[in-house]
Write an enzyme that holds these catalytic residues in place. Structure first.
Site, short mmCIF file in Angstrom:
data_model
loop_
_atom_site.label_atom_id
_atom_site.label_comp_id
_atom_site.label_asym_id
_atom_site.label_seq_id
_atom_site.Cartn_x
_atom_site.Cartn_y
_atom_site.Cartn_z
N TYR A 104 50.93 -2.74 65.42
CA TYR A 104 50.78 -2.95 63.97
C TYR A 104 52.02 -3.63 63.41
O TYR A 104 53.14 -3.27 63.77
CB TYR A 104 50.65 -1.61 63.25
CG TYR A 104 49.31 -0.91 63.37
CD1 TYR A 104 48.11 -1.61 63.31
CD2 TYR A 104 49.25 0.48 63.46
CE1 TYR A 104 46.90 -0.95 63.39
CE2 TYR A 104 48.03 1.15 63.53
CZ TYR A 104 46.86 0.43 63.50
OH TYR A 104 45.66 1.08 63.55
N ARG A 106 52.42 -3.94 59.69
CA ARG A 106 51.78 -3.79 58.38
C ARG A 106 52.68 -3.11 57.36
O ARG A 106 52.25 -2.88 56.23
CB ARG A 106 50.46 -3.02 58.54
CG ARG A 106 50.65 -1.62 59.07
CD ARG A 106 49.37 -1.02 59.69
NE ARG A 106 48.24 -1.00 58.81
CZ ARG A 106 47.05 -0.47 59.15
NH1 ARG A 106 46.87 0.08 60.33
NH2 ARG A 106 46.04 -0.49 58.30
N GLY A 258 32.77 2.01 65.49
CA GLY A 258 32.44 3.08 64.53
C GLY A 258 32.15 2.52 63.15
O GLY A 258 31.26 3.00 62.43
N ASP A 259 32.88 1.47 62.77
CA ASP A 259 32.66 0.86 61.45
C ASP A 259 31.28 0.19 61.39
O ASP A 259 30.58 0.25 60.38
CB ASP A 259 33.74 -0.18 61.16
CG ASP A 259 35.14 0.38 61.30
OD1 ASP A 259 35.33 1.58 61.02
OD2 ASP A 259 36.05 -0.37 61.70
O1 KDG Z 1 38.23 0.40 62.86
C1 KDG Z 1 38.67 -0.71 63.54
C2 KDG Z 1 40.07 -0.87 63.03
O2 KDG Z 1 40.97 -0.21 63.88
C3 KDG Z 1 40.53 -2.23 62.75
O3 KDG Z 1 39.62 -3.08 62.13
C4 KDG Z 1 41.89 -2.30 62.12
O4 KDG Z 1 41.78 -1.12 60.06
C5 KDG Z 1 42.26 -1.22 61.14
C6 KDG Z 1 43.30 -0.25 61.54
O5 KDG Z 1 44.00 0.20 60.65
O6 KDG Z 1 43.44 0.08 62.72
#
Ligand code: KDG
Length: 317
Positions: A104, A106, A258-259
């Site tokens: 990440y 972010r 899952g999404d």
């Molecule tokens: O649910 C899939 C996610 O892991 C991906 O799209 C990125 O939102 C995300 C995360 O914070 O991991």
């Protein structure tokens, strides 16, 4: 009226071609990726009127996120800012014995400062359903408060609230997550939780049916969906339990499964269909997603229905 509004961070996902290492690659492919917008994409592609709200930097990178979602029919309701940055994540695909790895990047993303008052709360109140996930409150204290406010505002207005536990160990510990999530649960109607997260984060025990029943009793959820990977999924709704087997798939990219499941599930519930039907659509959309690179389910309703027709024997109709 929008059927579904989702709220959360959408990042840019940067990944080298399959098999290549981040350390040496000369090429990075980039895509918009975020759990809550992935849900909106699946729902929109299956016919729901879906919108995503968030805060983004007013830059080409922020605009790239928007264009990445709009192309799937998701409406974007964005607070643009000159402060904060666009969050990204790097994904290196790996096969056995080398797993995939996620890095990440972010910290300081524009969304981490999103306050309730600057977001389209009226739109959330007017929607049929509002969705967010456990990733959002993990990102900053401000977002924890904003997530709580939006769930409460939705609930108060009669908008159904949907929440995916979506535990991310790179963001917080199980103990921190549990405390925060349990404080949000009283304003949630539909809870989706992976069996693993139910055990490791929510400290639930027993079989999936016990887990769903325990959560429903304690927090008064209308619906609890427990996803179980290759074992399929289980839903407890109004005291009835429904089981859904998983559909076998050749997995090219599991991220966002899952999404995809939840976006499809919500699209069918919003269309007035029952929980078993929503589970079937969720399962077929999740299986299709795994064959598609990227975090979102680039599927059509016809494709989902043709998977269901082929699986007719296995799926409980
Ligand atoms: O649910 C899939 C996610 O892991 C991906 O799209 C990125 O939102 C995300 C995360 O914070 O991991």
């Amino acid at each position: 009226m929008t059927d579904l509004v989702t709220f959360g961070e959408t990042m840019l996902r940067l990944s080298p071609p399959d098999g290549e290492r981040l350390e040496t690659t000369d090429d990075l492919e980039f895509r918009a990726a975020g759990a809550e917008s992935n849900v909106a994409v699946a729902a929109a592609r299956l016919g729901a009127d879906a919108a995503w709200t968030s805060k983004l930097p007013d830059s080409p990178l922020g605009r790239r996120v928007v264009s990445g979602l709009r192309r799937h029919g998701v409406e974007t309701d964005v607070v643009w800012t000159d402060e904060g940055r666009q969050g990204t994540y790097y994904l290196e695909h790996g096969g056995k014995p080398r797993g995939s790895s996620v890095i990440y990047d972010r910290e300081g993303a524009a969304v981490t400062t999103a306050e309730t008052d600057e977001l389209p709360v009226a739109r959330v109140r007017e929607a049929e359903a509002f969705h967010t996930s456990g990733i959002t409150p993990a990102l900053s204290e401000t977002l924890e408060a904003t997530t709580a406010d939006l769930l409460a505002a939705a609930r108060k207005a009669g908008t159904k609230t949907s929440f995916d536990v979506n535990y991310r160990s790179k963001l917080w510990s199980p103990e921190e997550a549990r405390e925060t999530l349990e404080s949000l649960f009283p304003d949630v109607d539909l809870l989706l939780v992976a069996e693993r997260d139910a055990r490791d984060v929510l400290a639930r025990e027993g079989d999936p049916e016990d887990i769903a029943a325990g959560l429903a009793d304690e927090f008064d959820f209308e619906t609890v969906v427990v996803t179980r990977g290759e074992e399929g999924a289980l839903a407890l709704h109004d005291g009835e339990t429904y089981e859904q087997p998983a559909i076998e798939t050749d997995t090219l990219d599991p991220i966002g499964t899952g999404d995809a499941f939840l976006g499809a599930f919500l699209s069918r519930r919003l269309a007035g269909e029952d929980v078993p039907t929503a589970l079937e659509y969720g399962s077929a959309t999740a299986a299709l997603k795994r064959t598609i690179p990227g975090d979102v389910a680039v599927v059509t309703r016809e494709e989902v229905e043709s998977v269901l027709a082929e699986e007719g024997g296995e799926i409980s109709r």
